[in-house]
Write an enzyme that holds these catalytic residues in place. Structure first.
Site, mmCIF file in Angstrom:
data_model
loop_
_atom_site.group_PDB
_atom_site.id
_atom_site.type_symbol
_atom_site.label_atom_id
_atom_site.label_comp_id
_atom_site.label_asym_id
_atom_site.label_seq_id
_atom_site.Cartn_x
_atom_site.Cartn_y
_atom_site.Cartn_z
ATOM 1 N N SER A 1 3.568 -2.196 10.344
ATOM 2 C CA SER A 1 5.029 -2.207 10.441
ATOM 3 C C SER A 1 5.656 -3.564 10.100
ATOM 4 O O SER A 1 6.588 -4.007 10.770
ATOM 5 C CB SER A 1 5.473 -1.728 11.836
ATOM 6 O OG SER A 1 5.039 -0.389 12.054
ATOM 7 N N GLY B 1 2.576 2.282 10.673
ATOM 8 C CA GLY B 1 3.485 3.404 10.459
ATOM 9 C C GLY B 1 4.219 3.850 11.714
ATOM 10 O O GLY B 1 4.878 4.879 11.735
ATOM 11 N N HIS C 1 -9.461 1.057 5.032
ATOM 12 C CA HIS C 1 -8.173 1.225 5.719
ATOM 13 C C HIS C 1 -8.380 2.161 6.912
ATOM 14 O O HIS C 1 -9.179 3.096 6.851
ATOM 15 C CB HIS C 1 -7.137 1.802 4.746
ATOM 16 C CG HIS C 1 -5.746 1.779 5.287
ATOM 17 N ND1 HIS C 1 -5.288 2.714 6.186
ATOM 18 C CD2 HIS C 1 -4.717 0.917 5.077
ATOM 19 C CE1 HIS C 1 -4.034 2.414 6.499
ATOM 20 N NE2 HIS C 1 -3.671 1.336 5.854
ATOM 21 N N GLU D 1 -6.759 4.558 7.984
ATOM 22 C CA GLU D 1 -6.561 5.989 7.690
ATOM 23 C C GLU D 1 -7.798 6.574 7.045
ATOM 24 O O GLU D 1 -8.131 7.742 7.253
ATOM 25 C CB GLU D 1 -5.306 6.164 6.810
ATOM 26 C CG GLU D 1 -4.034 5.943 7.629
ATOM 27 C CD GLU D 1 -2.848 5.418 6.840
ATOM 28 O OE1 GLU D 1 -2.875 5.457 5.599
ATOM 29 O OE2 GLU D 1 -1.887 4.952 7.483
ATOM 30 N N GLU E 1 -5.193 -5.039 10.921
ATOM 31 C CA GLU E 1 -4.158 -4.024 11.082
ATOM 32 C C GLU E 1 -4.397 -3.250 12.375
ATOM 33 O O GLU E 1 -5.217 -2.321 12.408
ATOM 34 C CB GLU E 1 -4.211 -3.034 9.910
ATOM 35 C CG GLU E 1 -3.986 -3.666 8.563
ATOM 36 C CD GLU E 1 -3.418 -2.660 7.569
ATOM 37 O OE1 GLU E 1 -2.322 -2.913 7.066
ATOM 38 O OE2 GLU E 1 -4.046 -1.621 7.331
ATOM 39 N N ASN F 1 0.865 -1.188 0.000
ATOM 40 C CA ASN F 1 0.000 0.000 0.000
ATOM 41 C C ASN F 1 0.899 1.233 0.000
ATOM 42 O O ASN F 1 1.499 1.555 1.010
ATOM 43 C CB ASN F 1 -0.890 -0.040 1.260
ATOM 44 C CG ASN F 1 -1.684 1.235 1.444
ATOM 45 O OD1 ASN F 1 -1.832 2.036 0.525
ATOM 46 N ND2 ASN F 1 -2.223 1.418 2.647
ATOM 47 N N TRP F 2 0.970 1.888 -1.151
ATOM 48 C CA TRP F 2 1.899 3.014 -1.279
ATOM 49 C C TRP F 2 1.340 4.300 -0.673
ATOM 50 O O TRP F 2 2.045 5.322 -0.609
ATOM 51 C CB TRP F 2 2.250 3.243 -2.757
ATOM 52 C CG TRP F 2 3.055 2.142 -3.370
ATOM 53 C CD1 TRP F 2 3.473 0.988 -2.759
ATOM 54 C CD2 TRP F 2 3.548 2.083 -4.709
ATOM 55 N NE1 TRP F 2 4.186 0.216 -3.647
ATOM 56 C CE2 TRP F 2 4.251 0.865 -4.846
ATOM 57 C CE3 TRP F 2 3.454 2.940 -5.813
ATOM 58 C CZ2 TRP F 2 4.861 0.488 -6.043
ATOM 59 C CZ3 TRP F 2 4.063 2.561 -7.011
ATOM 60 C CH2 TRP F 2 4.762 1.350 -7.113
ATOM 61 N N LYS F 3 0.064 4.291 -0.308
ATOM 62 C CA LYS F 3 -0.589 5.480 0.291
ATOM 63 C C LYS F 3 -0.403 6.711 -0.600
ATOM 64 O O LYS F 3 -0.367 6.578 -1.827
ATOM 65 C CB LYS F 3 -0.049 5.712 1.707
ATOM 66 C CG LYS F 3 -0.075 4.443 2.555
ATOM 67 C CD LYS F 3 0.087 4.699 4.013
ATOM 68 C CE LYS F 3 0.190 3.381 4.754
ATOM 69 N NZ LYS F 3 0.153 3.523 6.192
ATOM 70 N N GLY G 1 2.825 -1.227 4.336
ATOM 71 C CA GLY G 1 2.821 0.193 4.002
ATOM 72 C C GLY G 1 4.231 0.677 3.725
ATOM 73 O O GLY G 1 4.775 0.509 2.633
ATOM 74 N N GLY G 2 4.849 1.276 4.743
ATOM 75 C CA GLY G 2 6.166 1.901 4.608
ATOM 76 C C GLY G 2 7.196 1.058 3.867
ATOM 77 O O GLY G 2 7.873 1.550 2.952
HETATM 78 C C1 PEP Z 1 -0.715 -0.015 6.018
HETATM 79 O O1 PEP Z 1 -0.747 1.105 5.553
HETATM 80 O O2 PEP Z 1 -1.631 -0.778 5.729
HETATM 81 C C2 PEP Z 1 0.414 -0.390 6.887
HETATM 82 C C3 PEP Z 1 0.372 -1.543 7.471
HETATM 83 O O3 PEP Z 1 1.430 0.506 7.021
HETATM 84 P P1 PEP Z 1 2.900 0.222 7.694
HETATM 85 O O4 PEP Z 1 3.394 -1.062 7.095
HETATM 86 O O5 PEP Z 1 3.717 1.404 7.296
HETATM 87 O O6 PEP Z 1 2.680 0.118 9.160
#
Ligand code: PEP
Length: 249
Positions: A211, A172, A94, A96, A166, A8-10, A232-233
């Site tokens: 993470s 993040g 999600h 966010e 999640e 997930n590049w957000k 994500g990251g």
């Molecule tokens: C996500 O955005 O779904 C996520 C899990 O982010 P991160 O891996 O950065 O915690």
């Protein structure tokens, strides 16, 4: 069950950056037939990433969509538009989106149904906040998100949905749920799905997100009810993402 690793590049990557990133990943995951890989760039880069993915087994996903196919909904994106660009997956609900865009379980439910109608695979996200975990209501939150989000979904349909657990406090932040903490909630989700959908629950992929990094992938993936990861990251770095894919075997 074949693991699914989704990046997930957000709100990251211009078109030029997206092409460079996906090209890097493509070169590194060539021999990763053990996993399904999904890349979810921002809307503006979908077309170019789709073109870059030609000849690769990696699949394209969107980070969101609206629950109406068309109409006067300024700024929204329809599943029909996503299909046209080659998307096969859509991240729905999600945390966010729930937190910053007031997305409700009802909206999540409507989006899921429209995904299924259009043969898109939704990746439905659920998870508790730090405060909810501290208050000991994690299971209550998950139960509400699962039962309300999946309201009206049939036994055959659930097999076409991917769930992502999640924990919001792990997204993040660099804090990862321990494999045991994650497995406990994944097993609970599996039980809820089994109560709602019987045997079909066994066929649903439940991803962990929060993470995920190359260093913690193996241990998380070794858990009985963890069937992949939403990243994500670490998905913004071709080497890290490819390593996560490799270690999910
Ligand atoms: C996500 O955005 O779904 C996520 C899990 O982010 P991160 O891996 O950065 O915690």
């Amino acid at each position: 069950m074949k693991p699914l690793i989704a990046g997930n590049w957000k709100e990251n990557c211009t078109i030029r950056e997206a092409i460079a990133l996906v090209s890097g990943i493509k070169g590194l995951v060539k021999d990763s037939g053990h996993a399904d890989i999904v890349i979810c760039p921002p809307f503006t880069a979908l077309r170019d990433v789709s073109a870059a993915l030609k000849g690769s087994s990696m699949m394209l996903g969107a980070q969101n969509m609206f629950y109406e196919e068309k109409g006067a909904f300024t700024g929204e994106i329809s599943p029909l538009m996503l299909l046209e660009l080659g998307c096969r997956f859509v991240i729905v609900g999600h945390s966010e989106r729930r937190e910053y865009f007031m997305e409700t379980d009802l909206a999540v439910n409507r989006k899921l149904k429209l995904c299924l109608k259009n043969n898109l695979t939704p990746i439905m996200c659920v998870g508790e906040s730090q405060q909810e975990r501290n208050e000991g209501v994690t299971k209550k939150v998950i139960e509400r998100e699962i039962t309300d989000g999946l309201e009206g979904i049939g036994k055959k349909e659930i097999e076409r949905i991917v769930i992502a657990y999640e924990p919001v406090w792990a997204i993040g932040t660099g804090l990862t749920a321990t494999p045991q903490q994650a497995q406990e909630v994944h097993a609970y989700i599996r039980q809820l799905l089994s109560d709602m959908f019987g045997e079909s629950a066994k066929k649903v992929r439940i991803l962990y997100g929060g993470s995920v990094k190359p260093e913690n992938t193996k241990e998380l993936m070794a858990q009985k009810d963890i069937n992949g990861a939403l990243v994500g990251g670490a998905s913004l770095d071709a080497g890290s993402f490819a390593e996560i894919v490799k270690r999910s075997a």
